[in-house]
Design a protein around this motif. Structure first.
Motif, short mmCIF file in Angstrom:
data_model
loop_
_atom_site.label_atom_id
_atom_site.label_comp_id
_atom_site.label_asym_id
_atom_site.label_seq_id
_atom_site.Cartn_x
_atom_site.Cartn_y
_atom_site.Cartn_z
N ARG A 93 0.83 -1.20 0.00
CA ARG A 93 0.00 0.00 0.00
C ARG A 93 0.87 1.26 0.00
O ARG A 93 0.59 2.23 -0.71
CB ARG A 93 -0.93 -0.01 1.21
CG ARG A 93 -1.88 1.17 1.29
CD ARG A 93 -2.88 0.99 2.44
NE ARG A 93 -3.83 2.08 2.46
CZ ARG A 93 -3.65 3.21 3.16
NH1 ARG A 93 -2.56 3.37 3.89
NH2 ARG A 93 -4.56 4.17 3.12
N GLY A 94 1.92 1.23 0.80
CA GLY A 94 2.84 2.37 0.82
C GLY A 94 3.48 2.63 -0.53
O GLY A 94 3.64 3.77 -0.95
N MET A 95 3.83 1.55 -1.24
CA MET A 95 4.40 1.70 -2.57
C MET A 95 3.41 2.35 -3.52
O MET A 95 3.76 3.28 -4.27
CB MET A 95 4.82 0.33 -3.11
CG MET A 95 5.99 -0.30 -2.41
SD MET A 95 6.29 -2.00 -2.98
CE MET A 95 6.63 -1.72 -4.72
N MET A 96 2.18 1.88 -3.50
CA MET A 96 1.18 2.41 -4.44
C MET A 96 0.83 3.87 -4.16
O MET A 96 0.68 4.67 -5.08
CB MET A 96 -0.07 1.52 -4.41
CG MET A 96 0.19 0.13 -5.00
SD MET A 96 -1.26 -0.95 -5.05
CE MET A 96 -1.46 -1.34 -3.30
N ALA A 183 -6.16 -7.32 -9.29
CA ALA A 183 -4.76 -7.39 -9.71
C ALA A 183 -4.64 -7.95 -11.13
O ALA A 183 -3.81 -7.50 -11.92
CB ALA A 183 -3.96 -8.23 -8.73
N GLU A 184 -5.47 -8.93 -11.45
CA GLU A 184 -5.47 -9.47 -12.81
C GLU A 184 -5.89 -8.38 -13.82
O GLU A 184 -5.39 -8.36 -14.94
CB GLU A 184 -6.42 -10.66 -12.90
CG GLU A 184 -5.87 -11.91 -12.23
CD GLU A 184 -6.85 -13.07 -12.21
OE1 GLU A 184 -6.41 -14.21 -12.09
OE2 GLU A 184 -8.08 -12.80 -12.31
N GLY A 185 -6.78 -7.48 -13.39
CA GLY A 185 -7.16 -6.36 -14.25
C GLY A 185 -5.99 -5.46 -14.56
O GLY A 185 -5.83 -4.98 -15.69
N CYS A 186 -5.12 -5.23 -13.56
CA CYS A 186 -3.93 -4.42 -13.78
C CYS A 186 -2.93 -5.15 -14.67
O CYS A 186 -2.30 -4.55 -15.53
CB CYS A 186 -3.29 -4.04 -12.45
SG CYS A 186 -1.79 -3.02 -12.61
N VAL A 187 -2.77 -6.45 -14.45
CA VAL A 187 -1.86 -7.23 -15.30
C VAL A 187 -2.26 -7.10 -16.77
O VAL A 187 -1.42 -7.00 -17.66
CB VAL A 187 -1.85 -8.71 -14.87
CG1 VAL A 187 -1.06 -9.56 -15.87
CG2 VAL A 187 -1.24 -8.85 -13.47
N ASP A 188 -3.56 -7.05 -17.01
CA ASP A 188 -4.07 -6.94 -18.38
C ASP A 188 -3.98 -5.51 -18.93
O ASP A 188 -3.76 -5.32 -20.13
CB ASP A 188 -5.53 -7.40 -18.45
CG ASP A 188 -5.67 -8.91 -18.24
OD1 ASP A 188 -4.68 -9.63 -18.44
OD2 ASP A 188 -6.77 -9.35 -17.86
N ASP A 197 4.22 -5.65 -12.56
CA ASP A 197 4.94 -6.76 -11.93
C ASP A 197 4.42 -6.98 -10.51
O ASP A 197 4.27 -8.13 -10.06
CB ASP A 197 6.44 -6.48 -11.89
CG ASP A 197 7.07 -6.49 -13.28
OD1 ASP A 197 6.43 -7.01 -14.22
OD2 ASP A 197 8.19 -5.97 -13.42
N LEU A 198 4.17 -5.88 -9.79
CA LEU A 198 3.63 -5.99 -8.44
C LEU A 198 2.25 -6.66 -8.47
O LEU A 198 1.95 -7.51 -7.64
CB LEU A 198 3.53 -4.61 -7.79
CG LEU A 198 2.90 -4.58 -6.38
CD1 LEU A 198 3.77 -5.33 -5.37
CD2 LEU A 198 2.66 -3.15 -5.91
N ALA A 199 1.42 -6.26 -9.43
CA ALA A 199 0.09 -6.84 -9.55
C ALA A 199 0.17 -8.35 -9.78
O ALA A 199 -0.59 -9.12 -9.19
CB ALA A 199 -0.68 -6.16 -10.68
N GLN A 200 1.09 -8.77 -10.64
CA GLN A 200 1.24 -10.21 -10.88
C GLN A 200 1.71 -10.92 -9.62
O GLN A 200 1.26 -12.04 -9.31
CB GLN A 200 2.23 -10.45 -12.01
CG GLN A 200 2.39 -11.92 -12.39
CD GLN A 200 1.10 -12.56 -12.86
OE1 GLN A 200 0.53 -12.13 -13.87
NE2 GLN A 200 0.63 -13.58 -12.16
N GLY A 201 2.58 -10.28 -8.87
CA GLY A 201 3.01 -10.86 -7.60
C GLY A 201 1.87 -11.01 -6.62
O GLY A 201 1.80 -11.99 -5.87
N MET A 202 0.95 -10.03 -6.62
CA MET A 202 -0.23 -10.13 -5.75
C MET A 202 -1.10 -11.32 -6.15
O MET A 202 -1.60 -12.05 -5.28
CB MET A 202 -1.06 -8.84 -5.85
CG MET A 202 -0.43 -7.62 -5.23
SD MET A 202 -1.50 -6.18 -5.49
CE MET A 202 -0.44 -4.87 -4.87
N VAL A 203 -1.29 -11.50 -7.45
CA VAL A 203 -2.10 -12.63 -7.93
C VAL A 203 -1.50 -13.94 -7.42
O VAL A 203 -2.20 -14.79 -6.84
CB VAL A 203 -2.16 -12.63 -9.47
CG1 VAL A 203 -2.82 -13.92 -9.96
CG2 VAL A 203 -2.93 -11.43 -9.98
N ASP A 204 -0.21 -14.11 -7.61
CA ASP A 204 0.45 -15.37 -7.23
C ASP A 204 0.38 -15.61 -5.72
O ASP A 204 0.04 -16.70 -5.26
CB ASP A 204 1.91 -15.36 -7.69
CG ASP A 204 2.03 -15.25 -9.21
OD1 ASP A 204 1.06 -15.60 -9.91
OD2 ASP A 204 3.10 -14.82 -9.68
#
Length: 224
Positions: A93-96, A183-188, A197-204
């Motif tokens: 959250r701090g990063m975003m 997060a998948e929406g951001c990956v797309d 990359d962060l969004a994909q990490g969240m998905v995983d």
């Protein structure tokens, strides 16, 4: 040829050379700027900005729920999971929020419903109520998918022991499912780079934690 004639001829030749050089420079146009490597900031209504805003709110509630259950149970497995989720999502959250500051964009945009950047302008909670998250969730109006209602947060605060563990695991499972969807929406839709990359990490990570929480619920004789 006299010295005077030679000097005159030399002056004419030099003048012609300078004129030719000036013509070449002029036709070449201005010198291109050196690449700085810095990208333009995303627009306020972009997927990048929308994801950063909405996931910051989504993460805030996950942190809140994790702190609640930490004080409502002595079970080490659940407390460890809650600590990991709170620590990870607080850092993300701090990063975003930092990206929004860096881009010069607001953290809240009036009149824009959650997840409009995904082409999904109106959402109700998966648990029934679609208004008034309250209690520190950071969101008023429609809830994003997976977010607990104010009544559910109150129920978690009032529970203890095994009951609190089951409530937390169920609420956080739904919360993670909503987070994975976003997060998948951001990956797309987000532009390539650290945010996607962060969004994909969240998905995983959250899909893995959903499986873990299903096992923890099973050990307690409960279903997700």
């Amino acid at each position: 040829m006299t010295r005077t004639q030679w000097a005159a001829v030399t002056a004419v030749v030099l003048a012609l050379l300078f004129a030719g050089a000036a013509t070449v420079v002029a036709s070449a146009g201005p010198e291109p700027r050196a690449e700085t490597g810095a990208e333009a900031a995303p627009a306020v209504d972009s997927a990048d900005a929308g994801f950063a805003r909405d996931m910051s709110v989504h993460h805030q509630q996950a942190v809140e729920m994790s702190f609640i259950v930490r004080d409502r149970t002595e079970d080490e497995e659940v407390r460890r999971l809650a600590y990991d989720i709170a620590n990870t999502q607080a850092n993300q959250r701090g990063m975003m929020l930092g990206w929004l500051d860096m881009w010069g964009l607001p953290k809240v945009v009036a009149g824009v419903e959650p997840m409009a950047w995904m082409g999904m302008p109106s959402h109700g909670s998966s648990h029934g109520s679609s208004h008034g998250a309250g209690h520190g969730s950071g969101q008023s109006g429609p809830l994003m998918p997976g977010m607990a209602t104010a009544a559910q947060l109150d129920e978690l605060r009032a529970a203890s022991g095994k009951r609190a563990e089951i409530l937390y695991l169920r609420l956080m499972t739904e919360h993670h499912k909503g987070g994975v969807h976003m997060a998948e929406g951001c990956v797309d839709a987000c532009r390539p780079g650290v945010e996607r990359d962060l969004a994909q990490g969240m998905v995983d990570a959250q899909q893995s934690e959903i499986l873990l929480m299903a096992e923890l619920l099973k050990k307690r004789g409960a279903k997700p």
